[in-house]
Motif scaffolding. Structure first.
Motif, PDB file in Angstrom:
ATOM      1  N   ASN A  45      37.311  44.358  41.071  1.00  0.00           N
ATOM      2  CA  ASN A  45      36.253  44.229  42.075  1.00  0.00           C
ATOM      3  C   ASN A  45      36.812  44.447  43.478  1.00  0.00           C
ATOM      4  N   GLN A  46      35.943  44.369  44.473  1.00  0.00           N
ATOM      5  CA  GLN A  46      36.311  44.720  45.844  1.00  0.00           C
ATOM      6  C   GLN A  46      36.857  43.551  46.653  1.00  0.00           C
ATOM      7  N   ASP A  58      39.852  52.728  42.342  1.00  0.00           N
ATOM      8  CA  ASP A  58      41.171  53.266  42.664  1.00  0.00           C
ATOM      9  C   ASP A  58      41.910  53.642  41.376  1.00  0.00           C
ATOM     10  N   ASN A 110      36.022  48.594  42.276  1.00  0.00           N
ATOM     11  CA  ASN A 110      37.079  49.386  42.912  1.00  0.00           C
ATOM     12  C   ASN A 110      37.556  50.419  41.897  1.00  0.00           C
ATOM     13  N   GLN A 148      39.057  40.932  48.473  1.00  0.00           N
ATOM     14  CA  GLN A 148      40.432  41.061  48.960  1.00  0.00           C
ATOM     15  C   GLN A 148      41.243  39.783  48.809  1.00  0.00           C
ATOM     16  N   THR A 203      40.763  42.988  43.980  1.00  0.00           N
ATOM     17  CA  THR A 203      41.683  43.942  44.592  1.00  0.00           C
ATOM     18  C   THR A 203      42.814  43.205  45.302  1.00  0.00           C
TER      19      THR A 203
END
Length: 363
Positions: free
Chosen positions: A125-126, A90, A88, A128, A144
């Protein structure tokens, strides 16, 4: 995520990892599978096979020597982690983590300079779900989903400090060796490394004593930083607040983890000791020298209980650093004790002046 979904996810991960010949080395906050080992170590062919203890030790030692100890190997391992989990990028989250990791590195370096011998690799990392983990080679990843639960840097720093404590004490590698030794002792014939991998997947390599050691070190690290030491207790209160009405998924699967409430209460005791036995909290009411000081109101998305631990942390720091020798006063809406901010009052709290006056009487 519901309990049923967690169970299905867990089963899916176990099947995937066993099929790939992976070794899983989790940290404290959830399942954290490590990347696939390279073929030269023979993990794929060992899975499910009986192998004698000396040979099993040789395989594991070779794996750890490269991926845990050598710079080339741990960087290779890190790149595999990023491929497996996804990155990620972001900008906001990455700037936040960069700042926290830099601050924690300096804090840890003040008590354990060996951190500079093997600087931490890390990425977001992605995934959730709520998780962060440190595996072999001082390789870390932050889900994330962590940011959906934790919103302030102090609490995030506690989580990352805990994971870095696992790394500083080499818990992932020690846990893998312990799991292997226990398997060898219990085996009548050859050691089934497939079963060992399955045991590691089920988080049996990180022991409760290791978890408690990492918790204790996280507190030490935080007290050598500018983060509020009360966040060590507050983060577990927040996790409990956010999971009300749901079963504790961590405790459902991993009995080797202390309960959230136990971790919070252990940190309250540490805060009491850190304050030189002047400050504590019970049922949301902060006490100084055995006398009630304040019961903070809830504020924003922070419960009254969670907020009380931040007030305790500020007071503990004030007493630890000698600010209690100075007078309490008001700066805007903030109660100060010497140079230490104690509490910024909201509309629902008692007035800052009233609290400052009370603190001067009991401090």
């Amino acid at each position: 995520m519901s309990i049923m979904e967690i169970k299905k996810s867990l089963q899916k991960r176990i099947v995937t990892v066993l099929a790939a010949g992976m070794i899983m080395i989790p940290g404290a906050y959830g399942l954290a599978p490590a990347p696939v080992a390279h073929a030269e170590f023979g993990w794929g062919s060992i899975i499910g096979a009986g192998i004698q203890g000396v040979a099993a030790h040789a395989q594991l030692t070779a794996f750890l020597k490269k991926y845990n100890d050598s710079e080339e190997g741990r960087q290779e391992f890190f790149e595999e982690m990023k491929k497996q989990y996804g990155v990620n990028n972001d900008a906001y989250y990455n700037r936040k983590i960069d700042t926290i990791m830099a601050n924690l590195t300096a804090a840890i370096g003040a008590v354990d300079p060996t951190i500079y011998d093997k600087p931490y690799n890390y990425f977001i990392n992605q995934d959730q779900s709520f998780n962060a983990f440190c595996t072999i080679g001082h390789n870390m990843s932050i889900n994330t989903g962590l940011f959906s639960i934790l919103t302030n840097d102090d609490e995030i720093a506690v989580v990352l400090g805990h994971e870095m404590a696992h790394g500083q004490k080499d818990h992932p590698a020690k846990g893998a060796r312990r799991s292997l030794n226990m398997s060898i002792l219990g085996a009548a014939t050859g050691t089934d490394l497939g079963a060992i991998v399955a045991g590691i997947i089920n988080n049996r390599n990180i022991t409760k004593p290791m978890e408690r050691e990492a918790d204790a070190l996280a507190f030490e690290y935080i007290t050598h930083s500018n983060y509020n030491p009360g966040a060590c207790a507050a983060v577990w209160q927040r996790v409990m607040d956010k999971s009300k009405g749901q079963e504790n998924s961590m405790q459902q699967f991993f009995s080797d983890h202390p309960s959230d409430g136990d971790r919070r209460d252990t940190y309250v005791k540490k805060l009491y000791e850190y304050s030189n036995k002047h400050v504590t909290v019970k049922d949301g009411t902060v006490s100084v020298n055995g006398k009630n000081f304040v019961t903070p109101a809830a504020a924003g998305d922070m419960s009254a209980a969670e907020r009380s631990y931040f007030v305790v942390g500020n007071l503990a720091a004030a007493y630890h650093n000698g600010h209690n020798k100075e007078a309490a006063y008001v700066d805007g809406k903030t109660v100060m004790l010497g140079a230490q901010p104690i509490m910024t009052c909201t509309y629902d709290d008692e007035s800052a002046q009233k609290l400052a006056d009370r603190l001067n009487k009991i401090k």
